[in-house]
Scaffold this motif. Structure first.
Motif, PDB file in Angstrom:
ATOM      1  N   HIS A   1       6.124   0.210  -0.796  1.00 54.25           N
ATOM      2  CA  HIS A   1       4.732  -0.145  -1.063  1.00 54.25           C
ATOM      3  C   HIS A   1       4.657  -1.422  -1.892  1.00 54.25           C
ATOM      4  N   ARG A   2       5.623  -1.608  -2.774  1.00 50.79           N
ATOM      5  CA  ARG A   2       5.662  -2.855  -3.543  1.00 50.79           C
ATOM      6  C   ARG A   2       5.975  -4.042  -2.627  1.00 50.79           C
ATOM      7  N   ASN A   3       6.764  -3.795  -1.597  1.00 49.75           N
ATOM      8  CA  ASN A   3       7.008  -4.849  -0.606  1.00 49.75           C
ATOM      9  C   ASN A   3       5.698  -5.286   0.050  1.00 49.75           C
ATOM     10  N   GLU A   4       4.851  -4.309   0.363  1.00 58.64           N
ATOM     11  CA  GLU A   4       3.569  -4.642   0.986  1.00 58.64           C
ATOM     12  C   GLU A   4       2.678  -5.430   0.028  1.00 58.64           C
ATOM     13  N   ILE A   5       2.699  -5.062  -1.240  1.00 59.91           N
ATOM     14  CA  ILE A   5       1.916  -5.794  -2.227  1.00 59.91           C
ATOM     15  C   ILE A   5       2.395  -7.245  -2.300  1.00 59.91           C
ATOM     16  N   ALA A   6       3.709  -7.432  -2.245  1.00 56.31           N
ATOM     17  CA  ALA A   6       4.281  -8.771  -2.361  1.00 56.31           C
ATOM     18  C   ALA A   6       3.927  -9.662  -1.182  1.00 56.31           C
ATOM     19  N   VAL A   7       3.938  -9.110   0.021  1.00 55.11           N
ATOM     20  CA  VAL A   7       3.730  -9.929   1.210  1.00 55.11           C
ATOM     21  C   VAL A   7       2.256 -10.174   1.506  1.00 55.11           C
ATOM     22  N   SER A   8       1.385  -9.264   1.088  1.00 53.67           N
ATOM     23  CA  SER A   8      -0.011  -9.306   1.520  1.00 53.67           C
ATOM     24  C   SER A   8      -0.723 -10.630   1.247  1.00 53.67           C
ATOM     25  N   PRO A   9      -0.570 -11.255   0.079  1.00 52.71           N
ATOM     26  CA  PRO A   9      -1.302 -12.511  -0.156  1.00 52.71           C
ATOM     27  C   PRO A   9      -0.911 -13.642   0.785  1.00 52.71           C
ATOM     28  N   TYR A  10       0.227 -13.527   1.441  1.00 52.72           N
ATOM     29  CA  TYR A  10       0.725 -14.584   2.306  1.00 52.72           C
ATOM     30  C   TYR A  10       0.338 -14.385   3.773  1.00 52.72           C
TER      31      TYR A  10
ATOM     32  N   ASP B   1       1.344  -2.278   8.231  1.00 55.65           N
ATOM     33  CA  ASP B   1       2.591  -1.676   7.720  1.00 55.65           C
ATOM     34  C   ASP B   1       3.709  -2.713   7.587  1.00 55.65           C
ATOM     35  N   TRP B   2       3.606  -3.526   6.547  1.00 57.36           N
ATOM     36  CA  TRP B   2       4.539  -4.630   6.314  1.00 57.36           C
ATOM     37  C   TRP B   2       5.638  -4.262   5.315  1.00 57.36           C
ATOM     38  N   ALA B   3       5.919  -2.993   5.151  1.00 55.66           N
ATOM     39  CA  ALA B   3       6.890  -2.565   4.138  1.00 55.66           C
ATOM     40  C   ALA B   3       8.293  -3.102   4.396  1.00 55.66           C
ATOM     41  N   TRP B   4       8.609  -3.370   5.674  1.00 58.99           N
ATOM     42  CA  TRP B   4       9.963  -3.797   6.033  1.00 58.99           C
ATOM     43  C   TRP B   4      10.056  -5.300   6.263  1.00 58.99           C
ATOM     44  N   TRP B   5       9.105  -6.083   5.791  1.00 61.49           N
ATOM     45  CA  TRP B   5       9.167  -7.525   6.049  1.00 61.49           C
ATOM     46  C   TRP B   5      10.470  -8.104   5.508  1.00 61.49           C
ATOM     47  N   GLN B   6      10.959  -9.091   6.222  1.00 53.79           N
ATOM     48  CA  GLN B   6      12.217  -9.749   5.870  1.00 53.79           C
ATOM     49  C   GLN B   6      12.094 -11.229   6.241  1.00 53.79           C
ATOM     50  N   THR B   7      13.137 -11.986   5.955  1.00 50.50           N
ATOM     51  CA  THR B   7      13.272 -13.330   6.502  1.00 50.50           C
ATOM     52  C   THR B   7      14.515 -13.347   7.385  1.00 50.50           C
ATOM     53  N   GLY B   8      14.443 -14.154   8.430  1.00 47.29           N
ATOM     54  CA  GLY B   8      15.576 -14.188   9.334  1.00 47.29           C
ATOM     55  C   GLY B   8      15.324 -15.060  10.538  1.00 47.29           C
ATOM     56  N   ALA B   9      16.095 -14.815  11.589  1.00 43.90           N
ATOM     57  CA  ALA B   9      15.994 -15.598  12.817  1.00 43.90           C
ATOM     58  C   ALA B   9      14.694 -15.277  13.547  1.00 43.90           C
ATOM     59  N   ALA B  10      14.083 -16.316  14.110  1.00 45.43           N
ATOM     60  CA  ALA B  10      12.778 -16.157  14.758  1.00 45.43           C
ATOM     61  C   ALA B  10      12.842 -15.306  16.020  1.00 45.43           C
ATOM     62  N   TRP B  11      14.047 -15.085  16.564  1.00 45.17           N
ATOM     63  CA  TRP B  11      14.136 -14.273  17.779  1.00 45.17           C
ATOM     64  C   TRP B  11      14.051 -12.781  17.484  1.00 45.17           C
ATOM     65  N   PHE B  12      14.149 -12.385  16.200  1.00 44.48           N
ATOM     66  CA  PHE B  12      14.310 -10.965  15.886  1.00 44.48           C
ATOM     67  C   PHE B  12      13.106 -10.133  16.335  1.00 44.48           C
ATOM     68  N   ASP B  13      11.893 -10.513  15.935  1.00 39.89           N
ATOM     69  CA  ASP B  13      10.733  -9.693  16.301  1.00 39.89           C
ATOM     70  C   ASP B  13      10.530  -9.600  17.814  1.00 39.89           C
ATOM     71  N   PRO B  14      10.631 -10.711  18.571  1.00 43.56           N
ATOM     72  CA  PRO B  14      10.545 -10.564  20.031  1.00 43.56           C
ATOM     73  C   PRO B  14      11.633  -9.651  20.603  1.00 43.56           C
ATOM     74  N   ALA B  15      12.853  -9.748  20.071  1.00 38.85           N
ATOM     75  CA  ALA B  15      13.935  -8.887  20.569  1.00 38.85           C
ATOM     76  C   ALA B  15      13.657  -7.422  20.251  1.00 38.85           C
ATOM     77  N   TYR B  16      13.140  -7.167  19.057  1.00 38.05           N
ATOM     78  CA  TYR B  16      12.808  -5.792  18.687  1.00 38.05           C
ATOM     79  C   TYR B  16      11.761  -5.228  19.651  1.00 38.05           C
TER      80      TYR B  16
END
Length: 288
Positions: free
Chosen positions: A65-74, A207-222
């Motif tokens: 839930h803290r992850n969601e708080i961190a990402v939400s303003p962006y 539900d952004w609890a699992w947000w990460q940084t990484g390669a741009a292909w990841f979300d389309p592949a998922y």
């Protein structure tokens, strides 16, 4: 898996703080789905609905839930619901979001939602990456590597699919390569599935609890895995993902390693789910 609580189960101090913020709650409706919140309710007041999720501050997964708080303003307003407020009170961490009107995405073949989902994925890829409290990036490669290492510590489960058992060495070899291909600096959601899209005139992502940084292909592949789970064959699912330049530009071995790693990560814990079976079908397709 958390134990779901109702609005009336919250301590009085927590309910009072929420009502000081939004007004008297006249109706609370529990929302189905979601495994990481102890509270997931639409709260109705005279001013309209608010979506509220929460968890005990002592829960070992309260960090999500803290992850969601961190990402939400962006997150742009056209991509995700606004986080209106959050606070800790009475031993609870509570988050209040803009209430979205819509339905979960239909990812079946020929669905009219597919272009809307693609548009949302594109918008994720250009969103600003959040700054963490520590200043360190949240790398999907690190998270994926740790998860794969944990899986290697467990023996083969009796429920493991025969194909997975037969090809265990190959899958492990490929999976171990996957994190090295995931390096990147793009914001990724990392858990895109039909229930994490809310569709009306466009698709928004929740539900952004699992947000990460990484390669741009990841979300389309998922999403290829999710499309296969919803009735696409592997070839057509990959064809859909090829509209994303990052997926098309990714080394073929990166995509194959990712498919194998999904099997390795999910086979033991989620042996007979549609997503695991889809990942297995995709890995079979790419290694055949």
């Amino acid at each position: 898996m958390t134990v779901r609580r109702a609005w009336d189960d919250l301590p009085g101090a927590a309910r009072q703080e929420v009502e000081r913020t939004i007004g008297t709650v006249v109706k609370a409706v529990s929302t189905p789905g979601g495994r990481n919140s102890e509270l997931s309710e639409t709260l109705w007041t005279d001013s309209g609905p608010v979506f509220c999720k929460g968890i005990s501050t002592e829960s070992p997964i309260s960090y999500m839930h803290r992850n969601e708080i961190a990402v939400s303003p962006y997150l742009p307003a056209d991509l995700a619901p606004r986080l209106r407020w959050h606070f800790e009170v009475g031993g609870w961490l509570l988050l209040g979001f803009e209430h979205l009107l819509g339905r979960h995405a239909d990812l079946t073949p020929d669905s009219s939602d597919l272009p809307l989902v693609a548009d949302a994925v594109t918008r994720i890829g250009v969103a600003t990456v959040p700054r963490t409290a520590t200043g360190e990036p949240r790398r999907i490669s690190d998270q994926w590597s740790r998860a794969l290492k944990r899986e290697r510590e467990f023996p083969t489960a009796p429920s493991t699919d025969p194909w997975t058992v037969e090809h265990a060495s190959l899958l492990t070899e490929l999976a171990d390569l996957a994190p090295s291909f995931m390096e990147g600096s793009v914001l990724i959601h990392s858990d895109l599935n039909p229930t994490n899209f809310v569709v009306s005139d466009r698709a928004k992502v929740v539900d952004w609890a699992w947000w990460q940084t990484g390669a741009a292909w990841f979300d389309p592949a998922y999403l290829v895995i999710r499309l296969i789970a919803e009735g696409h064959d592997p070839q057509s699912a990959e064809k859909w993902a090829q509209q994303f330049e990052a997926f098309t530009a990714a080394p073929p071995e990166a995509i194959t390693a990712f498919a194998a790693s999904a099997v390795r990560l999910w086979e033991r814990r989620f042996a007979h789910t549609a997503a695991t079976e889809a990942a297995r079908r995709w890995a079979q397709y790419r290694t055949s």
